[in-house]
Motif scaffolding. Structure first.
Motif, mmCIF file in Angstrom:
data_model
loop_
_atom_site.group_PDB
_atom_site.id
_atom_site.type_symbol
_atom_site.label_atom_id
_atom_site.label_comp_id
_atom_site.label_asym_id
_atom_site.label_seq_id
_atom_site.Cartn_x
_atom_site.Cartn_y
_atom_site.Cartn_z
ATOM 1 N N GLN A 325 57.124 35.262 53.580
ATOM 2 C CA GLN A 325 57.046 35.668 52.184
ATOM 3 C C GLN A 325 56.388 34.587 51.337
ATOM 4 O O GLN A 325 55.547 34.883 50.470
ATOM 5 N N ARG A 326 56.760 33.331 51.588
ATOM 6 C CA ARG A 326 56.129 32.235 50.838
ATOM 7 C C ARG A 326 54.639 32.169 51.114
ATOM 8 O O ARG A 326 53.831 31.977 50.199
ATOM 9 N N GLN A 327 54.270 32.342 52.386
ATOM 10 C CA GLN A 327 52.856 32.317 52.737
ATOM 11 C C GLN A 327 52.121 33.501 52.103
ATOM 12 O O GLN A 327 50.984 33.362 51.636
ATOM 13 N N ALA A 328 52.792 34.674 52.082
ATOM 14 C CA ALA A 328 52.167 35.853 51.464
ATOM 15 C C ALA A 328 51.926 35.619 49.974
ATOM 16 O O ALA A 328 50.885 36.008 49.435
ATOM 17 N N GLU A 329 52.885 34.993 49.303
ATOM 18 C CA GLU A 329 52.714 34.718 47.877
ATOM 19 C C GLU A 329 51.559 33.752 47.638
ATOM 20 O O GLU A 329 50.780 33.919 46.681
ATOM 21 N N LYS A 330 51.420 32.742 48.494
ATOM 22 C CA LYS A 330 50.298 31.814 48.360
ATOM 23 C C LYS A 330 48.975 32.532 48.601
ATOM 24 O O LYS A 330 47.982 32.290 47.891
ATOM 25 N N THR A 331 48.956 33.424 49.608
ATOM 26 C CA THR A 331 47.738 34.177 49.881
ATOM 27 C C THR A 331 47.370 35.056 48.694
ATOM 28 O O THR A 331 46.199 35.137 48.300
ATOM 29 N N ALA A 332 48.370 35.737 48.111
ATOM 30 C CA ALA A 332 48.109 36.594 46.958
ATOM 31 C C ALA A 332 47.556 35.789 45.783
ATOM 32 O O ALA A 332 46.646 36.237 45.079
ATOM 33 N N GLU A 333 48.110 34.590 45.558
ATOM 34 C CA GLU A 333 47.608 33.757 44.471
ATOM 35 C C GLU A 333 46.147 33.403 44.671
ATOM 36 O O GLU A 333 45.350 33.431 43.724
ATOM 37 N N LYS A 334 45.766 33.075 45.905
ATOM 38 C CA LYS A 334 44.388 32.681 46.180
ATOM 39 C C LYS A 334 43.442 33.879 46.108
ATOM 40 O O LYS A 334 42.315 33.770 45.625
ATOM 41 N N ASP A 503 29.684 45.861 50.382
ATOM 42 C CA ASP A 503 29.045 46.325 51.606
ATOM 43 C C ASP A 503 29.971 46.031 52.780
ATOM 44 O O ASP A 503 30.886 45.217 52.679
ATOM 45 N N ALA A 504 29.752 46.705 53.881
ATOM 46 C CA ALA A 504 30.542 46.499 55.095
ATOM 47 C C ALA A 504 29.603 46.030 56.188
ATOM 48 O O ALA A 504 28.941 46.835 56.845
ATOM 49 N N ASP A 505 29.547 44.719 56.378
ATOM 50 C CA ASP A 505 28.644 44.158 57.386
ATOM 51 C C ASP A 505 29.231 42.934 58.064
ATOM 52 O O ASP A 505 28.507 42.140 58.665
ATOM 53 N N GLY A 506 30.552 42.759 57.974
ATOM 54 C CA GLY A 506 31.165 41.556 58.526
ATOM 55 C C GLY A 506 31.795 41.784 59.881
ATOM 56 O O GLY A 506 31.684 42.842 60.492
ATOM 57 N N GLY A 507 32.499 40.769 60.353
ATOM 58 C CA GLY A 507 33.205 40.835 61.619
ATOM 59 C C GLY A 507 34.632 40.332 61.446
ATOM 60 O O GLY A 507 34.951 39.608 60.504
ATOM 61 N N GLY A 508 35.497 40.722 62.372
ATOM 62 C CA GLY A 508 36.895 40.307 62.310
ATOM 63 C C GLY A 508 37.705 41.228 61.421
ATOM 64 O O GLY A 508 37.165 41.984 60.599
ATOM 65 N N HIS A 509 39.033 41.158 61.591
ATOM 66 C CA HIS A 509 39.935 42.043 60.845
ATOM 67 C C HIS A 509 41.220 41.290 60.512
ATOM 68 O O HIS A 509 42.074 41.121 61.376
ATOM 69 N N SER A 510 41.331 40.838 59.263
ATOM 70 C CA SER A 510 42.541 40.132 58.808
ATOM 71 C C SER A 510 43.462 41.102 58.078
ATOM 72 O O SER A 510 43.887 40.859 56.945
ATOM 73 N N LEU A 511 43.762 42.231 58.714
ATOM 74 C CA LEU A 511 44.568 43.255 58.049
ATOM 75 C C LEU A 511 45.963 42.749 57.733
ATOM 76 O O LEU A 511 46.510 43.042 56.667
ATOM 77 N N ALA A 512 46.599 42.012 58.656
ATOM 78 C CA ALA A 512 47.960 41.524 58.404
ATOM 79 C C ALA A 512 48.012 40.667 57.150
ATOM 80 O O ALA A 512 48.926 40.811 56.319
ATOM 81 N N ASP A 513 47.036 39.789 56.982
ATOM 82 C CA ASP A 513 47.016 38.936 55.791
ATOM 83 C C ASP A 513 46.706 39.747 54.542
ATOM 84 O O ASP A 513 47.223 39.451 53.455
ATOM 85 N N ALA A 514 45.861 40.777 54.670
ATOM 86 C CA ALA A 514 45.591 41.641 53.524
ATOM 87 C C ALA A 514 46.852 42.379 53.093
ATOM 88 O O ALA A 514 47.137 42.499 51.891
ATOM 89 N N ILE A 515 47.623 42.864 54.059
ATOM 90 C CA ILE A 515 48.887 43.536 53.725
ATOM 91 C C ILE A 515 49.849 42.568 53.062
ATOM 92 O O ILE A 515 50.541 42.919 52.087
ATOM 93 N N ASP A 516 49.920 41.328 53.568
ATOM 94 C CA ASP A 516 50.799 40.331 52.949
ATOM 95 C C ASP A 516 50.429 40.102 51.494
ATOM 96 O O ASP A 516 51.295 40.047 50.604
ATOM 97 N N ALA A 517 49.132 39.947 51.226
ATOM 98 C CA ALA A 517 48.683 39.680 49.857
ATOM 99 C C ALA A 517 48.992 40.857 48.938
ATOM 100 O O ALA A 517 49.465 40.687 47.802
ATOM 101 N N LEU A 518 48.723 42.078 49.400
ATOM 102 C CA LEU A 518 49.022 43.263 48.583
ATOM 103 C C LEU A 518 50.515 43.428 48.364
ATOM 104 O O LEU A 518 50.967 43.773 47.270
ATOM 105 N N SER A 519 51.295 43.182 49.407
ATOM 106 C CA SER A 519 52.746 43.322 49.288
ATOM 107 C C SER A 519 53.317 42.322 48.296
ATOM 108 O O SER A 519 54.151 42.664 47.454
ATOM 109 N N ALA A 520 52.862 41.065 48.359
ATOM 110 C CA ALA A 520 53.355 40.043 47.434
ATOM 111 C C ALA A 520 52.826 40.262 46.025
ATOM 112 O O ALA A 520 53.547 40.065 45.041
ATOM 113 N N GLY A 521 51.573 40.668 45.909
ATOM 114 C CA GLY A 521 50.976 40.845 44.590
ATOM 115 C C GLY A 521 51.503 42.049 43.842
ATOM 116 O O GLY A 521 51.587 42.031 42.602
ATOM 117 N N LEU A 522 51.878 43.100 44.572
ATOM 118 C CA LEU A 522 52.329 44.336 43.938
ATOM 119 C C LEU A 522 53.830 44.577 44.069
ATOM 120 O O LEU A 522 54.363 45.480 43.418
#
Length: 606
Positions: A325-334, A503-522
């Motif tokens: 949770q602490r890491q998610a909050e830091k991710t959301a802040e950034k 645009d969508a032209d990248g590689g890799g999938h940081s979905l877990a971190d995206a969910i953490d940021a959304l969960s902490a931010g919202l």
């Protein structure tokens, strides 16, 4: 049978060899130094450590503790009141390596419960056996009876101070008692009474359980008879209430013991009668008791270990969740900081080139998007609306509306001389229920395989953000574009004036971190709001990317947050736990998200 060898006034007399060595030293010969045994230094260290712990158990600091191979009395452990010495046999610590034994470490005694139980028993004598048999009576039946009664009395007194030591005293029953009985021990009255004093008296002292001692009780009853056993039980029960220093009372209890068994108190204890019953019967019964106690204690320790492991696992899981949770909050802040650059999570750092933003620019919303936002806002307000609650209460007096039936019933009760119980006044209260706010988080995959969905999701992100703001001031949405790095498209609490295109032209999938940021931010795990997470992706992930994201989805579902997976590819691979919606046309994304958000609001209890 001799008095218990582990409670003697003083150590046994010197042997002839020891006396000869003493004379040799008195005549000027060099002092005899026995060759130290294996690991002697370790046992000296352990003895010193036990000496440090003894005040904790006995409340005394003047007792000298020794630990070695064997004891001078021949018992597993012994205490000598006159010389204030306590010795314990190193064999009780088997099979542990002495280098691993550290009694100064709290909890280390759990590794050697039998040895610690014997040590605790002798500590009980050090604390409570404050009397000794007068020298003229030593070696008599009176002395033997007094010392056997002292066994359970000392432990009973010890438990009144330290009840938690019960488990260790139980673990040492085998070592402290069974050695006094062998296969050659006859089953005569004196031996049966002796067994009862060591085992059944411990039951009444609260150390052993009745079901554990039942085999010996049955055997002893068959030898002594029920009446004699009850008489002896009265004697040891009285001994349990005797003061530590009242040696005279203990000798009187011992005298009553001898009289009950027909033994002369001032003579040695009765010799074993080989004609009385089957030899070894008492040893067999005591062995059964000791085995049962050992098994019960082993089961208790195993259950306790499982409980400790479960509690430790829960503590670790709780700590892990807090850290996450602490890491998610830091991710959301950034991620959601104004003007923030793409944020690369720790798990994705060191892979590929430096992260770049997928954002290609912004544009003004189209009239169709504005109309869609308005329609969605109305749908969300309708889903959030709650009917007023109506509460009807009755009373015997105003205010309220008079109910004639109730009034007539009250008059009839009064006319009949009864106490009026009817309540004719009715009050109706209507309260407006609060409307729950909305929280919508959108995680959009911007890897190369999702190029066709980029423009529709950008439009949907603006529509949802605008509609949430129009629905309720406390309603928020946010959108994150994720590949290796995370980029905020819309942020919580900020209503975008323009549509952010990417645009969508990248590689890799940081979905877990995206969910953490959304969960902490919202606050997607906080109840009281309509909560929805939308994932727009084809699901083409590596296992190390999919596993943590699956855990996050499961956690959100458990917290009551709806999870919608929008799939556009012909053969998507959605992660488990989400509600999957396959769209043939990416342009349908905004309508699908709006419908799911309305359902989340409608199912919310504010």
């Amino acid at each position: 049978m001799p008095a218990p060898a582990h409670l003697l006034p003083a150590p046994p007399a010197l042997t002839e060899a020891e006396q000869a060595l003493a004379r040799w030293e008195d005549d000027g010969g060099p002092a005899y130094e026995p060759r130290p045994g294996p690991q002697a230094g370790q046992w000296l260290r352990i003895a010193a450590a036990l000496g440090e712990r003894l005040p904790e158990l006995a409340g005394r600091e003047d007792v000298i503790v020794t630990c070695g191979h064997g004891t001078r009395s021949g018992a597993p452990a012994a205490f000598y009141p006159v010389t204030v010495q306590l010795e314990i046999d190193a064999a009780l610590f088997a099979p542990l390596n002495p280098a691993t034994i550290d009694p100064t470490r709290p909890g280390d005694e759990e590794n050697y419960p039998v040895a610690w139980g014997a040590f605790t028993h002798e500590a009980a004598h050090a604390a409570h056996s404050r009397w000794t048999t007068p020298p003229p009576l030593r070696g008599t039946a009176l002395d033997t009876a007094a010392q056997m009664l002292e066994e359970s009395r000392a432990e009973h007194a010890h438990l009144s101070r330290r009840p938690a030591d019960r488990t260790f005293l139980r673990s040492a029953v085998h070592a402290l008692v069974l050695g006094d009985f062998t296969a050659q021990t006859p089953s005569d009255r004196w031996q049966a009474a002796y067994a009862a004093a060591l085992i059944l008296a411990r039951r009444d002292a609260g150390i052993l359980d009745p079901d554990e001692t039942q085999p010996l009780e049955h055997t002893v009853t068959s030898i002594l008879g029920k009446d004699l056993l009850e008489t002896l039980a009265h004697i040891w029960t009285a001994a349990h209430t005797t003061a530590d220093e009242d040696g005279q009372a203990m000798l009187e209890h011992a005298r009553a013991w001898c009289q009950a068994l027909g033994a002369a108190p001032d003579q040695p204890e009765p010799a074993p009668d080989p004609r009385a019953g089957r030899t070894g019967e008492l040893a067999e019964a005591i062995g059964t008791v000791a085995a049962t106690v050992t098994a019960n204690e082993a089961g208790h320790r195993a259950a306790q270990a499982r409980g400790d492991a479960a509690r430790s696992a829960r503590s670790r899981a709780k700590a892990d969740r807090a850290a996450q949770q602490r890491q998610a909050e830091k991710t959301a802040e950034k991620v959601f900081a104004p003007g923030a650059r793409p944020f690369t999570p720790q798990s994705q750092r060191g892979r590929g080139r430096r992260a770049t933003s997928p954002v290609t620019g912004t544009r003004a919303p189209t009239p169709a998007e504005k109309t869609a936002a308005g329609h969605l806002a109305r749908a969300l307000r309708a889903a959030a609306y709650r009917e007023r609650t109506v509460t009807v209460t009755a009373s015997a007096a105003p205010p309220g509306r008079l109910n004639m039936r109730g009034a007539l019933a009250r008059d009839a009760q009064r006319a009949a001389g009864a106490t009026p119980t009817a309540q004719p006044w009715i009050t109706t209260q209507r309260r407006q229920s609060p409307t729950p706010p909305l929280r919508v988080g959108i995680a959009v995959d911007v890897s190369g395989s999702m190029r066709a969905a980029a423009a529709p999701i950008a439009s949907a992100a603006w529509i949802v953000a605008k509609a949430a703001a129009l629905t309720d001031p406390d309603s928020h949405s946010a959108t994150i574009a994720y590949r290796r790095a995370l980029t905020a498209i819309t942020a919580p609490g900020r209503v975008p004036a323009r549509v952010t295109e990417f645009d969508a032209d990248g590689g890799g999938h940081s979905l877990a971190d995206a969910i953490d940021a959304l969960s902490a931010g919202l606050g997607l795990t906080t109840p009281g709001a309509g909560r929805l997470l939308v994932i727009a992706s084809d699901g083409y992930y590596r296992p190390e990317e999919a596993a943590p994201a699956t855990e996050r989805i499961a956690a959100l579902r458990a917290a009551g947050c709806a999870v919608l997976w929008l799939a556009f590819a012909p053969e998507p691979y959605p992660l488990p736990g989400a509600t999957v919606l396959e769209l043939t046309d990416p342009a349908q994304a905004a309508a699908a998200i709006g419908k799911a958000a309305a359902a989340a609001l409608a199912n919310t209890t504010p």
